[in-house]
Design an enzyme around this catalytic site. Sequence first.
Site, mmCIF file in Angstrom:
data_model
loop_
_atom_site.group_PDB
_atom_site.id
_atom_site.type_symbol
_atom_site.label_atom_id
_atom_site.label_comp_id
_atom_site.label_asym_id
_atom_site.label_seq_id
_atom_site.Cartn_x
_atom_site.Cartn_y
_atom_site.Cartn_z
ATOM 1 N N SER A 1 -0.006 -7.185 3.469
ATOM 2 C CA SER A 1 -0.910 -6.630 4.485
ATOM 3 C C SER A 1 -2.208 -6.099 3.892
ATOM 4 O O SER A 1 -3.108 -5.725 4.641
ATOM 5 C CB SER A 1 -0.203 -5.503 5.246
ATOM 6 O OG SER A 1 0.098 -4.431 4.378
ATOM 7 N N LYS B 1 -0.389 2.813 10.671
ATOM 8 C CA LYS B 1 -1.523 2.696 9.742
ATOM 9 C C LYS B 1 -2.792 3.302 10.332
ATOM 10 O O LYS B 1 -3.517 4.066 9.661
ATOM 11 C CB LYS B 1 -1.745 1.234 9.384
ATOM 12 C CG LYS B 1 -0.633 0.618 8.547
ATOM 13 C CD LYS B 1 -0.854 -0.867 8.317
ATOM 14 C CE LYS B 1 0.251 -1.458 7.457
ATOM 15 N NZ LYS B 1 0.103 -2.916 7.253
#
Length: 802
Positions: A644, A687
């Site tokens: 990611s 996040k």
Amino acid sequence: MVEPLGVAQVYRTCPTDAFDFEVTSELESLDLLVGHERARDALSFGTAIRSDGFNLFVLGQPGHDRHSLVGSFLAEKARGASPPRDWCYRYNFDDPAVPLALSLPPGLGRQLRTDLEALVEELRSAIPAVFESEEYQNRLHELKQAMGERQRDAVEAVRREAREHDILLLSTPNGFTFAPAEGDKMMAPEAFEKLPKDERERIEATVEILQRKLTQAIRQMPRLAKALRDQANALNAEMLESAIGAPLDELKERYAEHAGILTHLDAIREAILFNVDSFIADEPDIPAEAVFSRFQVNLLVDNAEAQGAPVIYQDLPTHQHLVGRIEHHVHNGTLLTDFSLIRAGALHRANGGYLVLDVRGVLTQPGAWETLKRVLRAGEIRTESLEQAYGLISTVTLEPEPVPLDVKIVLLGERLLYYLLCEHDPEFLELFKVQADLEDELDRDPEHEAFYAQVVATLAREAALRPLDRSGVAAVIERASRLADDQRKLTARHRDLHDLVLEADHWAGEETATVIARRHVEKAVSQQLWRAGRIRERSHEMITRGTMLVATEGRVVGQVNGLSVLQLGEYAFGQPSRITATARPGSGQVVDIEREARMGGRIHSKAVMILSRYLATRYAGEEPLSLSASLAFEQSYGGVEGDSASVAEVCALVSAIARVPLDQAFAVTGSIDQHGRVQAVGGVNEKIEGFFDVCAARGDLVGQAVILPATNVEHLMLKAEVREAIEQGRFRVFAVSRVDEALELLTGLPIGEADAQGHFPEGSLDARVAERLVHFREVVKHARQEEQGGDGNGHEEQDDER
């Protein structure tokens, strides 16, 4: 230019006007398996088919509350079935080490046990009374008297015959002896010696004949004694029959249709007659109570009060808890056992119904998994200790007759365990042929939102909680989408919902509210996060204090904020991290420092290889990539895994190559393919919120932003503080489809499109990258030429010296 997302794009609300109720108490309860149609069909099929091997394995995560879901289904299924038979163990009079199993209709085992207890109580008084009766004593006396007379008559016959020959039969301490008579007295030895020789020889010959007759008479006495015993035994049997005949016949008539009981009653009759000494001897070899104890039955499984088939859940599935055990008691320092000390296991209690087991528990208990498979293969329950089953002991013990097995095993476990068993145990799929796979998520649409309202109503009703109003249900549905990390999905894990509603009910109680509203649900969520947030706060505190260097403003070359997720138990939170890159002339190598330090996982290493190929394809064209670059997660000490961060790593590398600074107000997440397309990643909500919390903790937000893949937009369900900041323009979220869009946002420069000759527009970011890479190639080419020239001069000097 990419535009930031609006509030409606980062959070999907649930409109309350779509509900046709005011509070959930108006809604009917429903079966919580309704949303798991695939699993429900599998359970219906697996419980209906009776063939061997079609046991069930229910796959799902712990949050599904598998036990409650499956238990409710099985209870409903079992309610319409017939109760199974009772099971007893009875004494084996032929081989006491092998107790015999006795199967009876439900409820008859309890009745038989009561009747046999009453029989023993009756016999305890009836049998002694018979042998103490005047009739028995008189008849026994007559037998003994008659036998004594027969013994005396045999001796008296010899005595009379001897007297006729002037010989006396005398009794001595050592037996009998003959002596010549002189009148009525024994002749003196001196007188016998004075008799004529012929007379003495006659007397001696007669004594010899009489001696033989006496011996013959005495030899008849044991036979007479045996005859007496036989007659006494016949008398005893006759008297016992008079005592036990009526109660045994009554029981035989009552249980005439049950051959096993009749066999046991016949064995009781024979045992009483065979052990008559136990009732009449002063110190018998086998006490009467020991004989009586053999008449009882050990009621192993009592289904007298069963309503339908049994559904048994064994929370600790050890070997003994599955197949039962044989208990012992200590007597004079010796361990003793008998048929009455056999105890039922879960398989006995579930026989004729369903046994529910946690597969993790079965696998972690010594021998339990092999025991379960052995029982299913054999189709019978053999009660023995684990040591006995594996031949680890040679102690004499019981070997009860096996009980035929008719049970459906339902294993509950995680998907990983199911697939591991499929892979590593060749017998597994032969014994568990039906998999019931629970859904993790449900579609979120108006129909399912209405269904979800019923689910919430059912959970609240079953837990005896306050009803929820429309706003409370809407808040639960929105939270369910967040738990699913998808605007178009709802979590199907009922335990999470149950806990949420339970906590919301608590906070409603704190306010003495009559219904659960949105504010109570939201407070429950915030309190859950608060209780689990200590590590998150300490981690973010290290950033705000500057211990961990993460910039949230300014512009820096070769540095970008990456986003990761830390999972602690069931709680996850986002953590920004500083990713840096360096670039210099080289041979086209991108060094992954995390991998070189053995702190990077395989997926991360693959992502770095992909991004290096992307850079070479995009910027080197037909030329070699003359680059030596490095990537690092700064202040990372726990290892890096996942792809990611690959978009952020590309941006950092491009910045380092072009010497163009990146805006530190941005944080980036997303993975790329070899063509520069940005791909979805997980944990986007955590996040974004993690970066938001760090930025907010440092002061007022001034437009900080997160860049994420466009394919992740439908996964966004951001918390209220973030949505409020987005609405006010103090925080932004950008969705990109290609890495070029992320670079434009971070650098503020246009990317630029190459023309037919491969040249990029002046001032564009790609033009700067291409220009710098050309410079790298020239530097590398010049260095190689100098190296080759230096080698030639060196060799010539060596030749001159020689």
